[in-house]
Design a protein around this motif. Structure first.
Motif, short mmCIF file in Angstrom:
data_model
loop_
_atom_site.label_atom_id
_atom_site.label_comp_id
_atom_site.label_asym_id
_atom_site.label_seq_id
_atom_site.Cartn_x
_atom_site.Cartn_y
_atom_site.Cartn_z
N GLN A 148 0.83 -1.21 0.00
CA GLN A 148 0.00 0.00 0.00
C GLN A 148 0.87 1.26 0.00
O GLN A 148 0.58 2.22 -0.71
CB GLN A 148 -0.94 -0.01 1.21
CG GLN A 148 -2.08 -1.01 1.03
CD GLN A 148 -2.84 -1.26 2.32
OE1 GLN A 148 -2.27 -1.24 3.40
NE2 GLN A 148 -4.13 -1.51 2.20
N ARG B 271 2.78 6.46 -9.39
CA ARG B 271 1.70 6.12 -10.32
C ARG B 271 2.24 5.61 -11.63
O ARG B 271 1.48 5.27 -12.52
CB ARG B 271 0.86 7.37 -10.61
CG ARG B 271 0.09 7.83 -9.40
CD ARG B 271 -0.82 8.96 -9.82
NE ARG B 271 -1.15 9.79 -8.66
CZ ARG B 271 -1.87 10.88 -8.75
NH1 ARG B 271 -2.31 11.30 -9.91
NH2 ARG B 271 -2.15 11.57 -7.67
N VAL C 168 2.32 1.68 -3.54
CA VAL C 168 1.31 2.10 -4.52
C VAL C 168 0.91 3.55 -4.29
O VAL C 168 0.65 4.29 -5.23
CB VAL C 168 0.09 1.15 -4.49
CG1 VAL C 168 -1.05 1.68 -5.32
CG2 VAL C 168 0.50 -0.23 -4.99
N ALA C 169 0.91 3.99 -3.02
CA ALA C 169 0.57 5.39 -2.73
C ALA C 169 1.67 6.33 -3.20
O ALA C 169 1.44 7.52 -3.37
CB ALA C 169 0.34 5.58 -1.22
N GLY D 75 -9.36 -5.90 -1.82
CA GLY D 75 -9.73 -5.30 -0.53
C GLY D 75 -8.69 -4.30 -0.05
O GLY D 75 -9.02 -3.31 0.57
N ALA D 76 -7.43 -4.57 -0.36
CA ALA D 76 -6.35 -3.66 0.04
C ALA D 76 -6.24 -2.48 -0.92
O ALA D 76 -5.37 -1.64 -0.77
CB ALA D 76 -5.02 -4.41 0.10
N GLN D 77 -7.14 -2.45 -1.92
CA GLN D 77 -7.22 -1.37 -2.92
C GLN D 77 -5.93 -1.19 -3.72
O GLN D 77 -5.60 -0.10 -4.15
CB GLN D 77 -7.62 -0.05 -2.26
CG GLN D 77 -8.98 -0.15 -1.61
CD GLN D 77 -9.52 1.20 -1.16
OE1 GLN D 77 -8.81 2.18 -1.12
NE2 GLN D 77 -10.80 1.22 -0.81
N LEU D 78 -5.20 -2.30 -3.91
CA LEU D 78 -3.99 -2.22 -4.72
C LEU D 78 -4.37 -2.23 -6.20
O LEU D 78 -3.74 -1.59 -7.03
CB LEU D 78 -3.07 -3.40 -4.41
CG LEU D 78 -2.56 -3.45 -2.98
CD1 LEU D 78 -1.83 -4.75 -2.71
CD2 LEU D 78 -1.62 -2.28 -2.72
N VAL D 79 -5.41 -3.02 -6.53
CA VAL D 79 -5.89 -3.11 -7.91
C VAL D 79 -7.41 -3.06 -7.87
O VAL D 79 -8.03 -3.41 -6.87
CB VAL D 79 -5.45 -4.44 -8.58
CG1 VAL D 79 -3.96 -4.45 -8.82
CG2 VAL D 79 -5.85 -5.65 -7.76
N ARG D 80 -8.00 -2.62 -8.99
CA ARG D 80 -9.46 -2.57 -9.06
C ARG D 80 -10.03 -3.94 -9.43
O ARG D 80 -11.10 -4.32 -8.98
CB ARG D 80 -9.92 -1.54 -10.08
CG ARG D 80 -9.84 -0.14 -9.53
CD ARG D 80 -10.32 0.89 -10.53
NE ARG D 80 -9.85 2.20 -10.15
CZ ARG D 80 -10.45 2.98 -9.27
NH1 ARG D 80 -11.55 2.58 -8.67
NH2 ARG D 80 -9.96 4.16 -8.95
#
Lengths: 322, 299
Positions: A100, A107, A103-104, A121-126
């Motif tokens: 995370q 880009r 990725v933050a 769930g960890a919002q790494l990928v859609r």
């Protein structure tokens, strides 16, 4: 302000030293993990192994940088910034918080995460199939499909699969959801029994007697801590008990397929190689780690009224309970 | 050190500057060694992340996070003041309790914010690169808080709080309600730490139950490095010292991260950081000694 000057001088020296070792034609892979830990270290070694196998030689055509946050998320964030600034060809974060933070921080630099249980769930990928953007990776979600196949191989008559878990554990809830999908594909029905504390595990297991043909225990802290009581029910009722983790096999479950984290690392390394060869991370689907460790316990199987087929014992990594 | 790494260190230093200010309040002003910080920092992250996921405005979420931290500080203060539990022990109790509370607040060990709007979202895309925007936004927050805090500590109420820390008996003799000032100070201190946690979660895209580990150490190191580098009597400069100390600490970590160039391994990070901070603390003292020797020699 001598201190500030000292820091600046040292910083300049560090830059000079690091830039001197970099040269053209070399691919740089930056790896970071949240903490030193046998599974995470094995993952890192696996990544490097896969890169070597693909012809990238560390020290020659490959430069590997490794940083550990030593358990501190603020340091993980700082390592993420450092990598974003160093602009390697690929960043490989191991574990959810490291991934995370990376990725933050960028880009555009390709990121291949690994040892992350739930990447969406960890919002790494859609999405897993088409991650988009600059991120892809390998999830170490329990290989539920392989577990279902193993149960069917050992207990061919299975129609109803009992699952024993604590509905208060988020990981277990998502695992049971995955199990239902896989069971449906295999034509099985899932019968649930829940326990909110370890002491409830035995009554919950007993409630499955007559309602299920086999019991599956996911990696659930509550139930696994009371595993022996579940095994006892399995032996009394001749109901085979399977576990999601290989460690539980020695404690009396029939069999399980688990991860060799070095293999998880190799799988991750293969994704890294694809990106080094020019593919866009967003086009490389997220894969689930394949379980390669098969543990079986023939003695326990006999006590629960099943025989492990020769074919399964033959390919087992470890036979326990002899 | 690349530009991005440098700005990253400054950004994280600024976020932890709020922790340093909180620790300065408890440790220096109130003379109350407070480990609650290791729990209130992730509490702020947890509350803020949970509210953001629920669609609450990021500034409001950050404010509520700070309030939640204040409540934690009040719990520690109550255990100490009302029930006479030793301050260190009282704060440890709150800290370990907060681990469970944080898990409850989030409902799981990690909440992701990578795709959520945060306080930073409106400032992205204004022409500046992300790695400059982040520290700038945090800098504005830190500057506002330093100014407010300096004003507060120089007010009559603040002076009474400082008196409470220096000599509680004397303060009471002067009519200061010392208990009340301990409550207020601890609430303020942990509120700042929780706000830091909220900002950390927003700048890094996640809240994790493990985020609190070692926060107090970082805060203390920042306060002490700040005092060494910027020895000041005026309250405003003492607070600025905390901020400077926090940024220097992060630059030290950044240097330690580059230490592989001189043959050190990634696993040596904590050791290298400790050595760098120790050097920062020892050097000015040696300089003082050298100066006084010179003076003696001149005499």
């Amino acid at each position: 302000m001598t201190i500030t000057r000292l820091f600046l001088a040292a910083a300049t020296a560090a830059v000079a030293l690091t830039s001197a070792t970099a040269f053209a034609q070399t691919k740089t892979v930056a790896i970071t993990a949240i903490v030193e830990h046998p599974a995470l270290d094995a993952t890192r070694d696996g990544v490097i192994e896969a890169l070597k196998a693909a012809g990238y030689t560390p020290g020659d055509t490959l430069k590997v940088e490794y940083q550990s946050a030593q358990g501190n998320p603020a340091t993980a964030a700082q390592i993420a910034r450092q990598f974003a600034g160093a602009r390697p060809d690929v960043i490989v974060p191991i574990s959810t918080p490291s991934a995370q933070a990376v990725v933050a921080s960028t880009r555009d630099i390709p990121v291949v995460f690994t040892a992350v249980t739930d990447p969406v769930g960890a919002q790494l990928v859609r999405s897993l199939d088409k991650p988009g953007a600059n991120v892809t990776g390998v999830s170490d979600m329990a290989p539920v499909a392989e577990h279902v196949a193993l149960i069917r191989e050992i207990v061919p008559s299975v129609k109803r699969l009992g699952v024993l878990y604590n509905a208060g554990e988020p990981n277990s809830v998502s695992l049971v959801k995955a199990l239902k999908d896989e069971a449906q594909k295999a034509g099985l029905t899932v019968v649930e029994a829940t326990a909110t504390k370890s002491a409830d595990a035995q009554p919950a297991a007993r409630s499955l007697v007559g309602k299920a043909d086999a019991i599956y225990v996911p990696l659930d802290n509550t139930v696994v801590s009371a595993l022996e009581s579940v095994v006892a029910v399995g032996q009394q009722a001749k109901l085979p008990v399977f576990s999601a983790d290989t460690d539980s096999v020695a404690r009396g479950t029939v069999a399980s397929i688990g991860f060799d984290y070095r293999q998880v690392g190799r799988q991750t390394g293969e994704a890294v190689v694809r990106i080094l060869k020019g593919e866009k991370p967003g086009d490389v689907p997220v894969t689930f780690a394949k379980g390669t460790d098969l543990f079986v316990n023939p003695k326990s199987a006999a006590a629960m009224g099943v025989t492990i087929p020769e074919a399964v014992t033959q390919r087992a990594t470890k036979v326990v309970g002899q | 050190m690349s530009e991005i790494a440098f700005f990253g260190a400054v950004e994280i230093g600024l976020v932890y500057a709020l922790v340093a200010l909180g620790v300065y309040l408890s440790f220096r002003v109130l003379d109350f060694p407070d480990l609650t910080v290791d729990g209130s920092f992730p509490l702020g992250a947890a509350v803020c992340a949970t509210l953001l996921v629920a669609g609450v405005n990021p500034w409001i979420a950050s404010l509520v996070a700070a309030l939640a931290g204040s409540m934690a500080g009040l719990v520690t203060a109550t255990l100490n003041v009302r029930f006479k539990i030793l301050h260190l022990l009282a704060s440890i109790l709150t800290m370990i309790a907060l681990f469970s509370v944080n898990l409850r607040v989030m409902g799981r060990p990690n909440v992701a914010l990578l795709m959520q709007d945060t306080v930073l979202t409106p400032f992205y895309g204004l022409g500046l690169p992300d790695h400059v925007v982040r520290p700038l936004v945090v800098l504005v927050v830190v500057v506002v808080i330093v100014l407010l805090l300096s004003r507060f500590l120089n007010s009559e109420f603040g002076l009474a709080m400082r008196a409470t820390g220096v000599n509680a008996r004397m303060a009471r003799a002067q009519g200061v309600q010392t208990d009340f000032h301990i409550y207020a100070g601890m609430a303020l201190s942990n509120g700042l730490c929780a706000l830091a946690g909220a900002l950390f979660a927003q700048t890094n895209g996640f809240a994790d139950v493990t985020t609190g580990i070692g926060t107090i150490v970082v805060g203390l190191a920042a306060v002490i490095v700040g005092e060494t580098v910027l020895p000041a009597r005026a309250m405003l400069w003492a607070l600025v010292g905390c901020v400077v100390g926090s940024i220097l600490y992060r630059l030290a970590v950044q240097l330690a991260l580059s230490a592989d160039a001189i043959g050190l391994q990634a696993s040596d990070l904590n050791l290298v950081t400790a050595v760098l901070v120790a050097v920062a603390l020892i050097l000015p003292r040696m300089r003082l000694k050298a100066a006084s020797k010179k003076r003696e020699a001149a005499r």
